[in-house]
Design an enzyme around this catalytic site. Structure first.
Site, PDB file in Angstrom:
ATOM      1  N   ASP A  59      -4.877  29.755  -2.782  1.00  0.00           N
ATOM      2  CA  ASP A  59      -3.710  28.875  -2.932  1.00  0.00           C
ATOM      3  C   ASP A  59      -4.042  27.422  -2.596  1.00  0.00           C
ATOM      4  O   ASP A  59      -3.476  26.509  -3.163  1.00  0.00           O
ATOM      5  CB  ASP A  59      -2.574  29.363  -2.022  1.00  0.00           C
ATOM      6  CG  ASP A  59      -2.009  30.691  -2.499  1.00  0.00           C
ATOM      7  OD1 ASP A  59      -1.983  30.893  -3.743  1.00  0.00           O
ATOM      8  OD2 ASP A  59      -1.628  31.535  -1.673  1.00  0.00           O
TER       9      ASP A  59
ATOM     10  N   PRO B  87      -3.884  24.582  -8.441  1.00  0.00           N
ATOM     11  CA  PRO B  87      -2.949  24.820  -9.542  1.00  0.00           C
ATOM     12  C   PRO B  87      -2.651  26.313  -9.644  1.00  0.00           C
ATOM     13  O   PRO B  87      -3.504  27.141  -9.334  1.00  0.00           O
ATOM     14  CB  PRO B  87      -3.730  24.350 -10.777  1.00  0.00           C
ATOM     15  CG  PRO B  87      -5.165  24.437 -10.382  1.00  0.00           C
ATOM     16  CD  PRO B  87      -5.206  24.158  -8.907  1.00  0.00           C
ATOM     17  N   ASP B  88      -1.433  26.654 -10.053  1.00  0.00           N
ATOM     18  CA  ASP B  88      -1.089  28.056 -10.281  1.00  0.00           C
ATOM     19  C   ASP B  88      -1.406  28.364 -11.748  1.00  0.00           C
ATOM     20  O   ASP B  88      -0.712  27.909 -12.663  1.00  0.00           O
ATOM     21  CB  ASP B  88       0.395  28.299  -9.970  1.00  0.00           C
ATOM     22  CG  ASP B  88       0.722  29.787  -9.982  1.00  0.00           C
ATOM     23  OD1 ASP B  88       0.282  30.491 -10.920  1.00  0.00           O
ATOM     24  OD2 ASP B  88       1.415  30.247  -9.056  1.00  0.00           O
ATOM     25  N   ILE B  89      -2.462  29.117 -11.952  1.00  0.00           N
ATOM     26  CA  ILE B  89      -2.956  29.365 -13.319  1.00  0.00           C
ATOM     27  C   ILE B  89      -1.931  30.165 -14.124  1.00  0.00           C
ATOM     28  O   ILE B  89      -1.598  29.817 -15.259  1.00  0.00           O
ATOM     29  CB  ILE B  89      -4.320  30.094 -13.267  1.00  0.00           C
ATOM     30  CG1 ILE B  89      -5.322  29.230 -12.479  1.00  0.00           C
ATOM     31  CG2 ILE B  89      -4.837  30.391 -14.672  1.00  0.00           C
ATOM     32  CD1 ILE B  89      -6.604  29.934 -12.113  1.00  0.00           C
TER      33      ILE B  89
ATOM     34  N   LYS C 217     -24.443  19.735   3.974  1.00  0.00           N
ATOM     35  CA  LYS C 217     -23.985  20.731   4.940  1.00  0.00           C
ATOM     36  C   LYS C 217     -23.412  20.034   6.187  1.00  0.00           C
ATOM     37  O   LYS C 217     -24.081  19.160   6.765  1.00  0.00           O
ATOM     38  CB  LYS C 217     -25.174  21.629   5.327  1.00  0.00           C
ATOM     39  CG  LYS C 217     -24.783  22.769   6.214  1.00  0.00           C
ATOM     40  CD  LYS C 217     -25.966  23.628   6.555  1.00  0.00           C
ATOM     41  CE  LYS C 217     -25.566  24.572   7.662  1.00  0.00           C
ATOM     42  NZ  LYS C 217     -26.703  25.068   8.414  1.00  0.00           N
TER      43      LYS C 217
ATOM     44  N   LYS D  80       9.000  36.755  -8.136  1.00  0.00           N
ATOM     45  CA  LYS D  80       7.855  36.135  -8.811  1.00  0.00           C
ATOM     46  C   LYS D  80       8.036  36.125 -10.326  1.00  0.00           C
ATOM     47  O   LYS D  80       7.680  35.175 -11.016  1.00  0.00           O
ATOM     48  CB  LYS D  80       6.581  36.920  -8.435  1.00  0.00           C
ATOM     49  CG  LYS D  80       5.342  36.089  -8.488  1.00  0.00           C
ATOM     50  CD  LYS D  80       4.248  36.674  -7.634  1.00  0.00           C
ATOM     51  CE  LYS D  80       4.513  36.446  -6.160  1.00  0.00           C
ATOM     52  NZ  LYS D  80       3.461  36.968  -5.303  1.00  0.00           N
TER      53      LYS D  80
ATOM     54  N   ASN E  67     -11.613  35.084  -0.434  1.00  0.00           N
ATOM     55  CA  ASN E  67     -10.852  36.233   0.063  1.00  0.00           C
ATOM     56  C   ASN E  67     -11.579  37.521  -0.294  1.00  0.00           C
ATOM     57  O   ASN E  67     -12.633  37.499  -0.925  1.00  0.00           O
ATOM     58  CB  ASN E  67      -9.423  36.212  -0.494  1.00  0.00           C
ATOM     59  CG  ASN E  67      -9.425  36.231  -2.004  1.00  0.00           C
ATOM     60  OD1 ASN E  67      -9.871  37.192  -2.621  1.00  0.00           O
ATOM     61  ND2 ASN E  67      -8.950  35.157  -2.614  1.00  0.00           N
TER      62      ASN E  67
ATOM     63  N   PHE F  56       0.141  39.621 -11.123  1.00  0.00           N
ATOM     64  CA  PHE F  56       0.114  40.610 -10.052  1.00  0.00           C
ATOM     65  C   PHE F  56       0.824  40.031  -8.837  1.00  0.00           C
ATOM     66  O   PHE F  56       0.853  38.817  -8.644  1.00  0.00           O
ATOM     67  CB  PHE F  56      -1.333  40.966  -9.677  1.00  0.00           C
ATOM     68  CG  PHE F  56      -1.861  42.126 -10.474  1.00  0.00           C
ATOM     69  CD1 PHE F  56      -2.223  41.945 -11.797  1.00  0.00           C
ATOM     70  CD2 PHE F  56      -1.981  43.383  -9.905  1.00  0.00           C
ATOM     71  CE1 PHE F  56      -2.697  43.017 -12.551  1.00  0.00           C
ATOM     72  CE2 PHE F  56      -2.454  44.455 -10.641  1.00  0.00           C
ATOM     73  CZ  PHE F  56      -2.815  44.279 -11.974  1.00  0.00           C
TER      74      PHE F  56
ATOM     75  N   LYS G 249       7.896  32.431 -11.806  1.00  0.00           N
ATOM     76  CA  LYS G 249       6.763  32.050 -12.663  1.00  0.00           C
ATOM     77  C   LYS G 249       7.072  32.256 -14.142  1.00  0.00           C
ATOM     78  O   LYS G 249       6.236  31.974 -14.982  1.00  0.00           O
ATOM     79  CB  LYS G 249       5.519  32.857 -12.265  1.00  0.00           C
ATOM     80  CG  LYS G 249       5.085  32.642 -10.823  1.00  0.00           C
ATOM     81  CD  LYS G 249       3.625  32.974 -10.601  1.00  0.00           C
ATOM     82  CE  LYS G 249       3.276  32.856  -9.131  1.00  0.00           C
ATOM     83  NZ  LYS G 249       1.840  32.890  -8.875  1.00  0.00           N
TER      84      LYS G 249
HETATM   85  O1  C5P Z   1       2.010  33.496  -6.039  1.00  0.00           O
HETATM   86  P1  C5P Z   1       0.981  34.560  -5.909  1.00  0.00           P
HETATM   87  O2  C5P Z   1      -0.372  34.052  -5.570  1.00  0.00           O
HETATM   88  O3  C5P Z   1       1.379  35.717  -5.033  1.00  0.00           O
HETATM   89  O4  C5P Z   1       0.915  35.179  -7.393  1.00  0.00           O
HETATM   90  C1  C5P Z   1      -0.017  36.142  -7.758  1.00  0.00           C
HETATM   91  C2  C5P Z   1      -0.227  36.097  -9.229  1.00  0.00           C
HETATM   92  O5  C5P Z   1      -0.412  34.760  -9.690  1.00  0.00           O
HETATM   93  C3  C5P Z   1      -1.490  36.825  -9.646  1.00  0.00           C
HETATM   94  O6  C5P Z   1      -1.289  37.335 -10.934  1.00  0.00           O
HETATM   95  C4  C5P Z   1      -2.539  35.717  -9.625  1.00  0.00           C
HETATM   96  O7  C5P Z   1      -3.636  36.015 -10.467  1.00  0.00           O
HETATM   97  C5  C5P Z   1      -1.740  34.538 -10.138  1.00  0.00           C
HETATM   98  N1  C5P Z   1      -2.159  33.240  -9.567  1.00  0.00           N
HETATM   99  C6  C5P Z   1      -2.756  32.312 -10.385  1.00  0.00           C
HETATM  100  N2  C5P Z   1      -3.107  31.088  -9.868  1.00  0.00           N
HETATM  101  C7  C5P Z   1      -2.861  30.793  -8.586  1.00  0.00           C
HETATM  102  C8  C5P Z   1      -2.254  31.730  -7.741  1.00  0.00           C
HETATM  103  C9  C5P Z   1      -1.916  32.945  -8.249  1.00  0.00           C
HETATM  104  O8  C5P Z   1      -2.990  32.587 -11.552  1.00  0.00           O
HETATM  105  N3  C5P Z   1      -3.213  29.606  -8.109  1.00  0.00           N
END
Ligand code: C5P
Length: 401
Positions: free
Chosen positions: A279, A307-309, A289, A339, A210, A325, A343
């Site tokens: 995501d 994974p959502d870190i 390739k 959020k 992105n 953020f 979260k």
């Molecule tokens: O759910 P969303 O992507 O909008 O959330 C944004 C926040 O979650 C940001 O702080 C981003 O750094 C964190 N994030 C993360 N891992 C992901 C997706 C988002 O840490 N896979």
């Protein structure tokens, strides 16, 4: 915050052992061209004599509220009006409590109420007293009222204990007030920050990513380091120099970022997730390739969720203070509040990434910090200035919430 050089400064001294440093503070303020008058509480006189303070300031010391002789000179209201800055150093737990509750039972507390000048306090006390919830609540009141709290530092204490509560050194207080130095606000904190985009490989030469430039995360890393925090920056692929004093770990994908964050998070007090993590990632990464095929007009890449870190860190048994953020294109604040709950993080910094004032790639930003008790608006500014303001608020929420 004004820069206090060549100003009329009222130094208040309250009764703590750190009062032995107050004469030095008067001298350091005078070095910066300030005209200094001193007010001492009764308890301060047990630690340092008014004569010492008179000698260093070059003026008689003000001690008592209902002193007819003093009132016939510069009375307490006049003194409150004279001051362009009031700095109380050391400020005891008792004085902080009085200030928080607007009590005016002696000259110094009365002056602090009667003045329109900026007020700063340099707390000094035993570490247990500093960490007591009563003190924390009082401090929060002061901060919310715009009173500047300088320090305290950590280390050996006069009582033989070790911990936070040492008065900041006089030279540092004077430098901070004069705007010569940035406050070591986070000197006892380890801050972990993620920044930049992630790159999710499709094959050895292609990937999904992105437009995140990494600038906001890097500005936060620089600002946290300038506030004396120990900063680790986990960075996706960006074209930015490593901020001074920051240790940087480069990663490519969300999986790499998660691995490094989980390795580092146990050593962190504050975690700020700024990275624009993809995501989804391709389910399989082609070894070679992928070739264009003449008889195929389209192609489908199967994606799986990353994974959502941030959520993973917030769900830890003992998470650090977590800040995320929310980059939104609409309903920014509502989405941020959602959020925050979903979260389970302490703060969500909401910013708008749609339209002409998009934060992505730009050098400026404006955010609203959403937390369980309310919201704080940080007006548009360059990303470093926004980072500085954000960290001031995060520091307050981290310590007093
Ligand atoms: O759910 P969303 O992507 O909008 O959330 C944004 C926040 O979650 C940001 O702080 C981003 O750094 C964190 N994030 C993360 N891992 C992901 C997706 C988002 O840490 N896979």
């Amino acid at each position: 915050m004004s820069h206090h050089k060549n100003k009329r400064v009222l130094v208040g001294v309250t009764g703590g052992i750190a009062a032995y440093k107050s004469p030095e503070l008067v001298r350091r303020l005078k070095d910066r061209g300030c005209d200094v008058r001193v007010v001492m509480s009764r308890a301060a006189e047990a630690f340092i004599t008014p004569l010492t303070m008179q000698a260093v300031s070059g003026h008689p010391v003000y001690q008592h509220l209902l002193d007819a002789e003093a009132e016939s000179g510069m009375g307490h209201i006049e003194l409150a009006r004279w001051a362009e800055l009031v700095v109380i150093a050391p400020a005891t737990a008792n004085f902080i409590a009085k200030l928080a509750h607007g009590q005016a039972d002696d000259l110094l507390s009365t002056l602090a109420l009667a003045t329109e000048a900026e007020v700063a306090v340099a707390p000094a006390m035993n570490q247990q007293m500093w960490q007591h919830p009563g003190t924390a609540t009082n401090l929060e009141q002061l901060v919310q009222r715009g009173i500047r709290v300088i320090g305290p530092g950590s280390g050996d204490q006069a009582c033989g204990e070790v911990g936070p509560g040492r008065m900041t050194e006089p030279e540092e207080i004077a430098a901070i007030l004069a705007g010569d130095a940035i406050e070591p606000l986070l000197s006892d904190c380890r801050v972990l920050i993620t920044a930049g985009p992630t790159w999710e490989a499709i094959d050895p030469v292609r990937g999904v990513t992105n437009h995140s430039s990494g600038k906001m995360g890097y500005a936060l890393a620089q600002a946290a380091s300038d506030y004396s925090a120990r900063v680790t920056l986990v960075s996706g692929p960006v074209h930015l120099d490593t901020p001074e004093g920051v240790s940087r770990i480069d990663v490519i994908s969300a999986a790499d970022m998660l691995e490094v964050v989980m390795r580092e998070v146990g050593k962190s007090d504050i975690f700020i997730a700024v990275a624009a993590v993809a995501d989804y990632r391709p389910a399989d990464v082609a070894k070679h390739k992928i070739k264009k095929s003449d008889d195929q007009d389209g192609m489908v890449i199967e994606m799986v969720k990353n994974p959502d870190i941030l959520a993973t860190v917030a769900a830890l048994e003992k998470p650090p203070f977590t800040v995320g953020f929310a980059a939104e294109t609409q309903n920014t604040i509502e989405n941020a509040r959602e959020k925050l709950k979903k979260k389970r993080v302490n703060v969500v910094a909401a910013n708008n990434v749609g339209g002409d004032d998009s934060a992505f790639g730009s050098d400026s930003n404006a955010v609203t910090l959403v937390h369980s008790e309310g919201e704080v608006n940080i007006p548009p500014n360059d990303k470093y200035a926004v980072a500085i303001r954000m960290l001031q608020e995060i520091n307050t929420l981290y310590r007093y919430q």
